[in-house]
Design a protein around this motif. Structure first.
Motif, PDB file in Angstrom:
ATOM      1  N   LYS B 218      10.729 -13.116   3.835  1.00  0.00           N
ATOM      2  CA  LYS B 218      10.454 -12.814   5.212  1.00  0.00           C
ATOM      3  C   LYS B 218      10.876 -14.221   6.042  1.00  0.00           C
ATOM      4  O   LYS B 218      11.028 -14.087   7.252  1.00  0.00           O
ATOM      5  N   GLU B 221      13.271 -13.774   9.517  1.00  0.00           N
ATOM      6  CA  GLU B 221      12.973 -12.791  10.438  1.00  0.00           C
ATOM      7  C   GLU B 221      11.657 -13.196  11.340  1.00  0.00           C
ATOM      8  O   GLU B 221      10.743 -13.300  10.597  1.00  0.00           O
ATOM      9  N   ASP B 226       2.930  -9.665  15.036  1.00  0.00           N
ATOM     10  CA  ASP B 226       1.370 -10.228  15.251  1.00  0.00           C
ATOM     11  C   ASP B 226       1.459 -11.732  15.484  1.00  0.00           C
ATOM     12  O   ASP B 226       1.014 -12.290  14.382  1.00  0.00           O
ATOM     13  N   ALA B 228      -0.475 -14.458  16.185  1.00  0.00           N
ATOM     14  CA  ALA B 228      -2.145 -14.649  16.178  1.00  0.00           C
ATOM     15  C   ALA B 228      -2.743 -14.984  17.360  1.00  0.00           C
ATOM     16  O   ALA B 228      -2.878 -16.062  17.752  1.00  0.00           O
ATOM     17  N   ALA B 232      -7.407 -10.511  15.157  1.00  0.00           N
ATOM     18  CA  ALA B 232      -6.981 -10.148  13.817  1.00  0.00           C
ATOM     19  C   ALA B 232      -7.236  -8.663  13.633  1.00  0.00           C
ATOM     20  O   ALA B 232      -7.836  -8.354  12.561  1.00  0.00           O
ATOM     21  N   PRO B 234      -6.279  -5.324  12.272  1.00  0.00           N
ATOM     22  CA  PRO B 234      -5.730  -5.071  11.046  1.00  0.00           C
ATOM     23  C   PRO B 234      -5.300  -3.389  11.453  1.00  0.00           C
ATOM     24  O   PRO B 234      -6.236  -2.680  11.257  1.00  0.00           O
ATOM     25  N   ALA B 235      -4.159  -3.418  11.858  1.00  0.00           N
ATOM     26  CA  ALA B 235      -3.823  -1.983  12.254  1.00  0.00           C
ATOM     27  C   ALA B 235      -4.036  -1.259  10.921  1.00  0.00           C
ATOM     28  O   ALA B 235      -3.710  -1.992   9.949  1.00  0.00           O
ATOM     29  N   VAL B 236      -3.937  -0.035  11.033  1.00  0.00           N
ATOM     30  CA  VAL B 236      -3.940   0.666   9.831  1.00  0.00           C
ATOM     31  C   VAL B 236      -2.667   0.401   8.879  1.00  0.00           C
ATOM     32  O   VAL B 236      -1.754   1.063   9.020  1.00  0.00           O
ATOM     33  N   ALA B 237      -2.916  -0.649   8.108  1.00  0.00           N
ATOM     34  CA  ALA B 237      -2.083  -1.305   7.492  1.00  0.00           C
ATOM     35  C   ALA B 237      -1.787  -0.371   6.096  1.00  0.00           C
ATOM     36  O   ALA B 237      -2.440   0.483   5.451  1.00  0.00           O
ATOM     37  N   LYS B 238      -0.511  -0.645   5.588  1.00  0.00           N
ATOM     38  CA  LYS B 238      -0.388  -0.197   4.412  1.00  0.00           C
ATOM     39  C   LYS B 238      -0.355  -1.146   3.311  1.00  0.00           C
ATOM     40  O   LYS B 238       0.382  -2.201   3.546  1.00  0.00           O
TER      41      LYS B 238
END
Lengths: 254, 254
Positions: B218, B221, B226, B228, B232, B234-238
């Motif tokens: 990471k 990039e 997101d 901050a 917070a 949390p989008a429909v995370a995977k």
DNA sequence: CATTGTGAAGTTCTTCACAGCC
DNA sequence: GGCTGTGAAGAACTTCACAATG
């Protein structure tokens, strides 16, 4: 699904399979042991045995990293240690915080395996005010109130959650909002995180349940048809430990 | 070398895929939560979300167990809880012993997740004479000398190893010789066992190393996404973790 | 008609087997 | 000769997509 991805020329590795990444630490551990014994080179066969995998898989794994071996000879231990360490990002220091200093959190704090692998426990955090200031593993526990500051001050990007299940998601959200992008979750709950955040989970009871499944399989070959039955018959399955061991003797370690 | 061949894929006719078995505890946990909320039925979509997997996978997994759902309606929560519990062998009581009562062993002894899943800690064993008799989690630690008797007396078939790496193989050999056929290994070492014995491994530092690998990726990039901003959300995370999960967070290839 | 159950297609991982090189 | 590196075959797993059905 994959977010816009850019090339990452920094490392030459073009997508190392996840299964391979998961085994690199295993190889590294075996190699480190060899290194400590001053073994200069090792063959894929020997190293594979030490790591508990088969040699074809190991060679394939290494082929993703590059050609680091010498045909007819094997791999140079020191060189491989370095290459794998670099690939895993262990040549740098990773400060981590442990949130939830109960029995497990304290055990993790005391676990020596972290420090020896490039991970530094930067802080221990707990929500219980009574814990604040109390020393655990030679370092004072800090209160959750300071979580954001601690993450920020220490440049922490990896967090370990060892709280009760009920608090895990909330702690996770705060860690992520504060900048943490990798989480190791010991709480028995599913964490929801934004894209770009990695979560790995360790669930002790799940591991035991998987063992129980296989154990049950071993326990009997008699009941052949008890599957898609449909009738909810309250199983009376009684624990019946297998006979008094009449089986295989322990394997003799070399 | 290690055991030349440690087969396990002897998947007979009615074999449930290993990857599916590894997820059953996850489903069970989600279902138990629903059950406690007295939810009568659940769709594959809802349950999958709660378990952190996708619905097609969940339906496929359940299809190996049988046809326990109702088209147009979903799954009966109680019924599924029972079926999965039975499949996992949790309708019976599994006595386990924990060997190595250091920080981690003590934490495991105190871990409530075992008891609530049909596992009963039958004994705590340690090689340190000074530990003998000392109460941990409300039960006296016993000395390694009595290991065989303890296993036998309690009909133990599952052992947990939480000793230092150096002692693990020896402890493992004794457990196996005494009749244990499933081992959960927390020691950072590869265990060699005879055919027929299952070993699962949990290695804390390996999990962190895998996270470090991705973390390193990471770096570079810029996460414009997101920032901050306090939300917070949390989008429909995977939970895009990969790997044998059940199997790999810390699974031993065996 | 919402939702399951499942062939089939797609993807990832493992193993084989041998060419290539030291 | 011994051992690595790897294309190709194979096995396992995941996802798709839709017929089946309560």
């Amino acid at each position: 699904m994959a977010t816009g991805r850019t090339h990452r020329p920094a490392t030459r590795s073009r997508g190392i399979p996840e299964a391979t990444v998961a085994r690199l630490p295993l190889y590294l551990r075996a190699l480190t042991a060899l290194s400590e014994r001053s073994v200069p080179t090792v063959s894929s066969e020997e190293l594979a045995a030490a790591a508990g995998v088969n040699s074809a898989k190991l060679r394939k794994d290494f082929s993703y990293l590059g050609s680091y071996g010498t045909r007819g000879v094997g791999y140079d231990v020191e060189y491989l240690v370095y290459q794998i360490s670099r690939e895993l990002g262990l040549t740098q220091d990773w400060p981590v915080v442990i949130v939830g200093i109960g029995n497990l959190g304290a055990a993790l704090a005391n676990y020596g395996g972290f420090a020896s692998r490039g991970f530094r426990v930067a802080a221990l955090i707990d929500a219980d005010p009574a814990m604040a200031g109390k020393p655990v593993a030679g370092m004072p526990v800090q209160h959750t109130d300071d979580l954001e500051r601690i993450i920020s001050d220490n440049g922490v990007s990896i967090g370990v959650i060892a709280t009760p299940a009920g608090a895990a998601q909330q702690v996770c959200d705060r860690l992520v909002a504060a900048g943490v992008t990798s989480i190791l979750n010991f709480a028995p709950t599913v964490l929801t995180v934004p894209d770009g955040v990695d979560v790995r989970k360790v669930d002790l009871s799940i591991e035991l349940q998987i063992l129980a499944f296989h154990e049950q399989r071993k326990a009997g070959e008699e009941s052949a048809a008890d599957a898609a039955d449909g009738t909810a018959t309250p199983a009376v399955a009684k624990d019946h430990r297998k006979g008094p061991d009449g089986d295989v003797p322990a394997v003799m370690p070399a």
